[in-house]
Design an enzyme around this catalytic site. Structure first.
Site, mmCIF file in Angstrom:
data_model
loop_
_atom_site.group_PDB
_atom_site.id
_atom_site.type_symbol
_atom_site.label_atom_id
_atom_site.label_comp_id
_atom_site.label_asym_id
_atom_site.label_seq_id
_atom_site.Cartn_x
_atom_site.Cartn_y
_atom_site.Cartn_z
ATOM 1 N N CYS A 113 -37.079 20.378 -14.835
ATOM 2 C CA CYS A 113 -37.551 20.887 -16.101
ATOM 3 C C CYS A 113 -36.582 20.882 -17.055
ATOM 4 O O CYS A 113 -36.752 20.841 -18.333
ATOM 5 C CB CYS A 113 -37.922 22.362 -16.076
ATOM 6 S SG CYS A 113 -39.187 22.750 -14.698
ATOM 7 N N HIS A 253 -37.962 25.888 -22.457
ATOM 8 C CA HIS A 253 -38.806 25.359 -21.337
ATOM 9 C C HIS A 253 -39.942 26.615 -21.091
ATOM 10 O O HIS A 253 -39.532 27.617 -21.123
ATOM 11 C CB HIS A 253 -37.976 25.161 -20.089
ATOM 12 C CG HIS A 253 -38.885 25.127 -19.035
ATOM 13 N ND1 HIS A 253 -39.979 24.080 -19.196
ATOM 14 C CD2 HIS A 253 -39.095 25.377 -17.815
ATOM 15 C CE1 HIS A 253 -40.745 23.857 -17.948
ATOM 16 N NE2 HIS A 253 -40.091 24.740 -17.111
ATOM 17 N N ASN A 283 -47.027 25.018 -17.498
ATOM 18 C CA ASN A 283 -45.627 24.596 -17.372
ATOM 19 C C ASN A 283 -45.643 22.967 -16.947
ATOM 20 O O ASN A 283 -46.219 22.510 -16.154
ATOM 21 C CB ASN A 283 -44.868 25.095 -16.146
ATOM 22 C CG ASN A 283 -43.328 24.727 -15.900
ATOM 23 O OD1 ASN A 283 -42.998 23.728 -16.287
ATOM 24 N ND2 ASN A 283 -42.779 25.500 -14.962
#
Ligand code: UT7
Length: 326
Positions: A113, A253, A283
């Site tokens: 990520c 994020h 996500n």
């Protein structure tokens, strides 16, 4: 005077199909209420026919168009991803082919990520050595192919998509002011796709164990994520002599709305200074920050001189920040 990297174009692309919480209720034992209150996610885009490299190429085309940069003038293409089309070639090489970016070097970067911010840090160093360099940094994922659609603890979280940014150099006092990268490999088992690499190649036993899928100890990851994101945010603020409330827009994020709320409180930021799109995309790992950046950019939320802070955390563990004056 030194050289700073500036972002001169952004772009993003998501697959056509939207999967809502209501549809997930039909697939696993979950509810819109649970998903919304525990994560903030309402929907996510899922690739049906689109590949990672197609999404990445589309995001790149849009970013190049905004930047007014010809693909043939690109020097480097970096793609942050953990879900490439295939082990070889890289997504970056497929994007290079697609764009006909004949002059560009191309490689994938594996930092989960944090991939986009790791990519930004690498690109920034290149630009500092060559002010005229034109670099494409992309975060692109098709996590849905690595999601166990029978596991309610993970399948509600992830989505697919790509975001891109075009960087070049300036001698002006703006652009990327700092980047900080961190990792802690000792905690890798908390968030992993164990199988289908070279350590555990495909066989029936691996498939039966579900090792082809994302496996996450959610509660443990959550604890590490909030701690790491807060600390890397303060590291960036201190490096630039900024206070928390000086930040004009925070791009974190998008993993969990509760994590975003926690960060906002700890940094003393007003609600509208935290960019949020988790409700639409879930996500999307490395794609999360560049998609958010592109949405903010196209919505006219980025104004010259603004102080921008970006922070990310993901499997590995990896975590990172970038501070920018837009
Ligand atoms: O991208 C990299 C970074 N990733 C992250 O930062 C993710 C961090 N982790 C999280 O966001 C959260 O831990 C989750 C959203 C994954 C889970 O939320 P949680 O508040 O930590 O829930 P939990 O895992 O502690 O589970 C609470 C309960 C459990 O039931 P019991 O044991 O209390 O009876 C779960 O079985 O919720 C249950 N549960 C669900 N219930 C309905 C877990 N998933 C679901 C679900 N629907 N989808």
């Amino acid at each position: 005077m030194g050289v700073n990297s500036i972002i001169i174009g952004t772009g993003s692309a998501v697959p056509e199909k939207v999967l809502t919480n209501a549809e997930l209720e039909e697939m696993v034992d979950t509810s819109d209420e649970w998903i919304t209150t525990r994560t903030g996610i309402k929907a996510r885009h899922i690739a049906t026919k689109e590949t990672n490299s197609q999404l990445a190429s589309e995001a790149a085309r849009r970013a190049l168009k905004m930047a007014g940069v010809n693909p043939q003038d690109l020097d480097l293409i970096i793609v942050g991803t953990l879900t490439p089309d295939m082990p070889m070639p890289s997504v970056a090489c497929l994007v290079q082919k697609e764009l006909k970016a004949r002059k560009a070097g191309a490689f994938d970067l594996s930092a989960t990520c944090s991939g986009f911010l790791y990519g930004l840090a690498v690109a920034d160093k290149f630009v500092k050595c060559n002010r005229r360099a034109k670099i494409l940094v992309i975060g692109s994922e098709v996590l849905s192919r690595r999601t166990n659609w029978n596991d309610r603890t993970t399948c509600i979280l992830f989505g697919d998509g790509a975001g891109a940014a075009v960087l070049t150099g300036t001698r002006e006092d703006r652009g990327i002011l700092s980047t900080h990268l961190h990792a802690d490999g000792s905690l890798w088992e908390l968030l992993t796709i164990r199988g289908l690499g070279t350590a555990h190649p495909v066989n029936q036993e691996i498939l039966d164990k579900g090792w082809q899928y994302i496996q996450m100890q959610g509660r443990d990851v959550f604890k590490h994520a909030v701690r790491a994101l807060e600390s890397v945010a303060w590291e960036a603020l201190n490096a630039n002599g900024w206070t928390g409330d000086e930040v004009d827009l925070l791009f974190s994020h998008q993993a969990n709305m509760r994590i975003l709320d926690f960060l906002r409180e700890r940094l003393g930021l007003e609600q509208e200074k935290v960019f949020i799109n988790i409700h639409k995309y879930g996500n999307t790992s490395a794609a999360s920050i560049p998609i958010a950046l592109d949405e903010a950019n196209r919505a006219g939320r980025l104004e010259p001189g603004m102080k921008i802070l970006m922070v990310a955390f993901g499997g590995g563990f990896t975590w990172a920040s970038a501070a920018m004056r837009w």
